[in-house]
Design an enzyme around this catalytic site. Structure first.
Site, PDB file in Angstrom:
ATOM      1  N   GLN A  59      -5.485 -11.913 -13.332  1.00 26.92           N
ATOM      2  CA  GLN A  59      -5.366 -10.674 -14.114  1.00 26.92           C
ATOM      3  C   GLN A  59      -3.946 -10.450 -14.636  1.00 26.92           C
ATOM      4  O   GLN A  59      -3.673  -9.437 -15.266  1.00 26.92           O
ATOM      5  CB  GLN A  59      -5.878  -9.474 -13.310  1.00 26.92           C
ATOM      6  CG  GLN A  59      -5.019  -9.078 -12.125  1.00 26.92           C
ATOM      7  CD  GLN A  59      -5.723  -8.052 -11.270  1.00 26.92           C
ATOM      8  OE1 GLN A  59      -6.716  -8.337 -10.607  1.00 26.92           O
ATOM      9  NE2 GLN A  59      -5.211  -6.823 -11.263  1.00 26.92           N
ATOM     10  N   MET A 116       1.588   7.564  -8.071  1.00 27.97           N
ATOM     11  CA  MET A 116       1.953   6.501  -7.118  1.00 27.97           C
ATOM     12  C   MET A 116       1.479   5.161  -7.640  1.00 27.97           C
ATOM     13  O   MET A 116       0.373   5.050  -8.166  1.00 27.97           O
ATOM     14  CB  MET A 116       1.325   6.783  -5.757  1.00 27.97           C
ATOM     15  CG  MET A 116       1.987   7.923  -5.057  1.00 27.97           C
ATOM     16  SD  MET A 116       1.452   7.983  -3.339  1.00 27.97           S
ATOM     17  CE  MET A 116       2.404   9.390  -2.802  1.00 27.97           C
ATOM     18  N   GLY A 153      -1.811   6.459  -2.407  1.00 30.47           N
ATOM     19  CA  GLY A 153      -2.945   6.353  -3.341  1.00 30.47           C
ATOM     20  C   GLY A 153      -4.008   5.429  -2.778  1.00 30.47           C
ATOM     21  O   GLY A 153      -5.198   5.782  -2.709  1.00 30.47           O
ATOM     22  N   HIS A 154      -3.580   4.234  -2.320  1.00 28.80           N
ATOM     23  CA  HIS A 154      -4.533   3.306  -1.700  1.00 28.80           C
ATOM     24  C   HIS A 154      -5.159   3.941  -0.451  1.00 28.80           C
ATOM     25  O   HIS A 154      -6.354   3.827  -0.209  1.00 28.80           O
ATOM     26  CB  HIS A 154      -3.821   2.028  -1.247  1.00 28.80           C
ATOM     27  CG  HIS A 154      -3.190   1.222  -2.347  1.00 28.80           C
ATOM     28  ND1 HIS A 154      -1.830   1.091  -2.486  1.00 28.80           N
ATOM     29  CD2 HIS A 154      -3.731   0.492  -3.349  1.00 28.80           C
ATOM     30  CE1 HIS A 154      -1.559   0.312  -3.506  1.00 28.80           C
ATOM     31  NE2 HIS A 154      -2.689  -0.070  -4.070  1.00 28.80           N
ATOM     32  N   ARG A 204       4.127  -0.652  -8.478  1.00 27.58           N
ATOM     33  CA  ARG A 204       5.157  -1.055  -9.448  1.00 27.58           C
ATOM     34  C   ARG A 204       6.317  -0.060  -9.521  1.00 27.58           C
ATOM     35  O   ARG A 204       7.346  -0.381 -10.122  1.00 27.58           O
ATOM     36  CB  ARG A 204       4.547  -1.266 -10.834  1.00 27.58           C
ATOM     37  CG  ARG A 204       3.659  -2.500 -10.903  1.00 27.58           C
ATOM     38  CD  ARG A 204       3.273  -2.855 -12.326  1.00 27.58           C
ATOM     39  NE  ARG A 204       2.722  -4.188 -12.428  1.00 27.58           N
ATOM     40  CZ  ARG A 204       1.416  -4.497 -12.464  1.00 27.58           C
ATOM     41  NH1 ARG A 204       0.522  -3.530 -12.429  1.00 27.58           N
ATOM     42  NH2 ARG A 204       1.015  -5.751 -12.547  1.00 27.58           N
ATOM     43  N   LEU A 263       0.807  -1.223   0.000  1.00 29.42           N
ATOM     44  CA  LEU A 263       0.000   0.000   0.000  1.00 29.42           C
ATOM     45  C   LEU A 263       0.839   1.271   0.000  1.00 29.42           C
ATOM     46  O   LEU A 263       1.926   1.324   0.569  1.00 29.42           O
ATOM     47  CB  LEU A 263      -0.914  -0.011   1.228  1.00 29.42           C
ATOM     48  CG  LEU A 263      -1.843  -1.227   1.339  1.00 29.42           C
ATOM     49  CD1 LEU A 263      -2.685  -1.123   2.615  1.00 29.42           C
ATOM     50  CD2 LEU A 263      -2.736  -1.370   0.119  1.00 29.42           C
ATOM     51  N   HIS A 264       0.302   2.285  -0.664  1.00 27.89           N
ATOM     52  CA  HIS A 264       0.910   3.625  -0.680  1.00 27.89           C
ATOM     53  C   HIS A 264      -0.201   4.648  -0.472  1.00 27.89           C
ATOM     54  O   HIS A 264      -1.374   4.274  -0.297  1.00 27.89           O
ATOM     55  CB  HIS A 264       1.672   3.853  -1.999  1.00 27.89           C
ATOM     56  CG  HIS A 264       0.857   3.534  -3.225  1.00 27.89           C
ATOM     57  ND1 HIS A 264      -0.265   4.258  -3.569  1.00 27.89           N
ATOM     58  CD2 HIS A 264       0.969   2.555  -4.156  1.00 27.89           C
ATOM     59  CE1 HIS A 264      -0.783   3.772  -4.680  1.00 27.89           C
ATOM     60  NE2 HIS A 264      -0.068   2.722  -5.056  1.00 27.89           N
TER      61      HIS A 264
HETATM   62  P1  AMP Z   1      -3.882  -1.987  -6.929  1.00 27.71           P
HETATM   63  O1  AMP Z   1      -3.417  -2.382  -5.574  1.00 27.71           O
HETATM   64  O2  AMP Z   1      -2.815  -1.455  -7.813  1.00 27.71           O
HETATM   65  O3  AMP Z   1      -4.741  -3.060  -7.573  1.00 27.71           O
HETATM   66  O4  AMP Z   1      -4.868  -0.755  -6.715  1.00 27.71           O
HETATM   67  C1  AMP Z   1      -5.963  -0.842  -5.845  1.00 27.71           C
HETATM   68  C2  AMP Z   1      -6.787   0.424  -5.981  1.00 27.71           C
HETATM   69  O5  AMP Z   1      -5.971   1.548  -5.670  1.00 27.71           O
HETATM   70  C3  AMP Z   1      -7.325   0.648  -7.414  1.00 27.71           C
HETATM   71  O6  AMP Z   1      -8.646   1.158  -7.346  1.00 27.71           O
HETATM   72  C4  AMP Z   1      -6.353   1.679  -7.949  1.00 27.71           C
HETATM   73  O7  AMP Z   1      -6.913   2.491  -8.963  1.00 27.71           O
HETATM   74  C5  AMP Z   1      -6.068   2.499  -6.701  1.00 27.71           C
HETATM   75  N1  AMP Z   1      -4.812   3.251  -6.849  1.00 27.71           N
HETATM   76  C6  AMP Z   1      -3.589   2.754  -7.151  1.00 27.71           C
HETATM   77  N2  AMP Z   1      -2.694   3.763  -7.273  1.00 27.71           N
HETATM   78  C7  AMP Z   1      -3.373   4.915  -7.048  1.00 27.71           C
HETATM   79  C8  AMP Z   1      -3.012   6.299  -7.037  1.00 27.71           C
HETATM   80  N3  AMP Z   1      -1.777   6.710  -7.298  1.00 27.71           N
HETATM   81  N4  AMP Z   1      -3.969   7.208  -6.774  1.00 27.71           N
HETATM   82  C9  AMP Z   1      -5.242   6.819  -6.514  1.00 27.71           C
HETATM   83  N5  AMP Z   1      -5.650   5.524  -6.513  1.00 27.71           N
HETATM   84  C10 AMP Z   1      -4.729   4.586  -6.774  1.00 27.71           C
END
Ligand code: AMP
Length: 284
Positions: free
Chosen positions: A63, A186, A38-39, A189, A35-36
């Site tokens: 996926q 953010m 954004g999450h 990756r 998590l960062h």
């Molecule tokens: P992931 O863990 O990459 O599958 O992302 C989980 C959720 O976090 C998804 O709805 C992504 O769109 C959201 N997410 C990932 N990176 C960001 C970011 N930089 N800003 C806002 N939401 C994000």
């Protein structure tokens, strides 16, 4: 006595039973962990909307295609749990592959057309994995609200389409893309990037800023703006998968930019494929 938060749940049956018995509203944030901010912005938005917040952490194998980064995808569950406990999240759903895809699994959810363009062109099975896992998570949790990031803009639209077509009662809410201070979107990756690649990766956001600048100066032809973006990205050693100007609702490609449209792109920096997007606006 209340159990310490967040409560960690590994079993589908247990998560489903808990959710069925909750009388409060549920806000749900699906993630693949590592998590960062954004999450965490989605978690904060969920807390604003709902009484109970549930975050899932699951690196969904379906996926990823065989040549992608499933085995190397970054993971740090202890840190994730710590971050979510600081935000007072109620439940973390942490299922195993055996729980989510038991032997004999045969059912898939597929959204047509809008999954074949943009990221779907180079990742042909990606969205089928995303829609299937999110439909399963929604069936387990049955949230009132699901919070998704505009960082994955096509994914947001695909899941909203799925929610509408399959009559899920969950409200699917898009939240703003969160960036590092220097503008890099953010992403879990980003961890793959070497120090030099981390610098080169700024070309994604910089090319989007350039597009907005050119539009503000009066340029509207998508082909010209995309050409300028390409030059900037290639100069910074980026390898372009796609750059497209799209209509925000239909995701259809546009020949001319207009206020409210979006520019979306996917670019390889070294071996790492990064995505980014902005909404184009008129500035007075
Ligand atoms: P992931 O863990 O990459 O599958 O992302 C989980 C959720 O976090 C998804 O709805 C992504 O769109 C959201 N997410 C990932 N990176 C960001 C970011 N930089 N800003 C806002 N939401 C994000």
């Amino acid at each position: 006595m209340n159990s310490p938060k967040p409560v960690l749940i590994h079993s589908v049956k247990e998560m489903q039973t808990i959710c069925r018995n909750l009388s409060q509203t549920i806000g749900f944030v699906p993630t693949m962990g590592y998590l960062h901010e954004g999450h965490l912005s989605l978690v904060k938005a969920a807390k604003d909307k709902a009484e109970i917040v549930i975050v899932s952490i699951y690196v969904n194998p379906t996926q990823f295609s065989p040549n992608e980064d499933l085995s190397s995808y970054p993971r740090d569950p202890d840190r994730d749990i710590q971050l979510l406990s600081e935000l007072d999240v109620d439940y973390i759903f942490f299922p195993s592959n055996e729980e989510m895809y038991p032997a004999g699994f045969k059912t898939w959810v597929a959204v047509e057309e809008i999954t074949q363009i943009l990221c779907g062109k180079s990742r042909s099975t990606h969205f089928k994995g995303v829609t299937t896992i999110v439909a399963k998570l929604m069936n387990i949790i049955d949230p009132d609200f699901m919070l998704l990031g505009e960082k994955d803009f096509q994914q947001l639209k695909v899941l909203q389409q799925m929610g509408k077509d399959l009559n899920f009662s969950t409200e699917i809410i898009g939240c703003p893309l969160i960036r590092e201070k220097d503008g890099l979107a953010m992403s879990s990756r980003n961890k793959y990037l070497s120090p030099q690649e981390r610098k080169d990766a700024l070309c994604l956001h910089n090319s989007l800023l350039l597009a907005q600048k050119l539009f503000s100066e009066g340029m509207t032809a998508s082909s010209k703006i995309i050409a300028a973006m390409r030059d900037l990205i290639v100069q910074n050693k980026g390898r372009i998968d796609y750059i497209e100007v799209i209509d925000t609702d239909s995701l259809e490609s546009l020949d001319e930019l207009r206020s409210g449209c979006r520019i979306v792109l996917a670019v390889y920096i070294g071996k790492t494929r990064l995505i980014d997007n902005v909404m184009i606006k008129y500035y007075q």
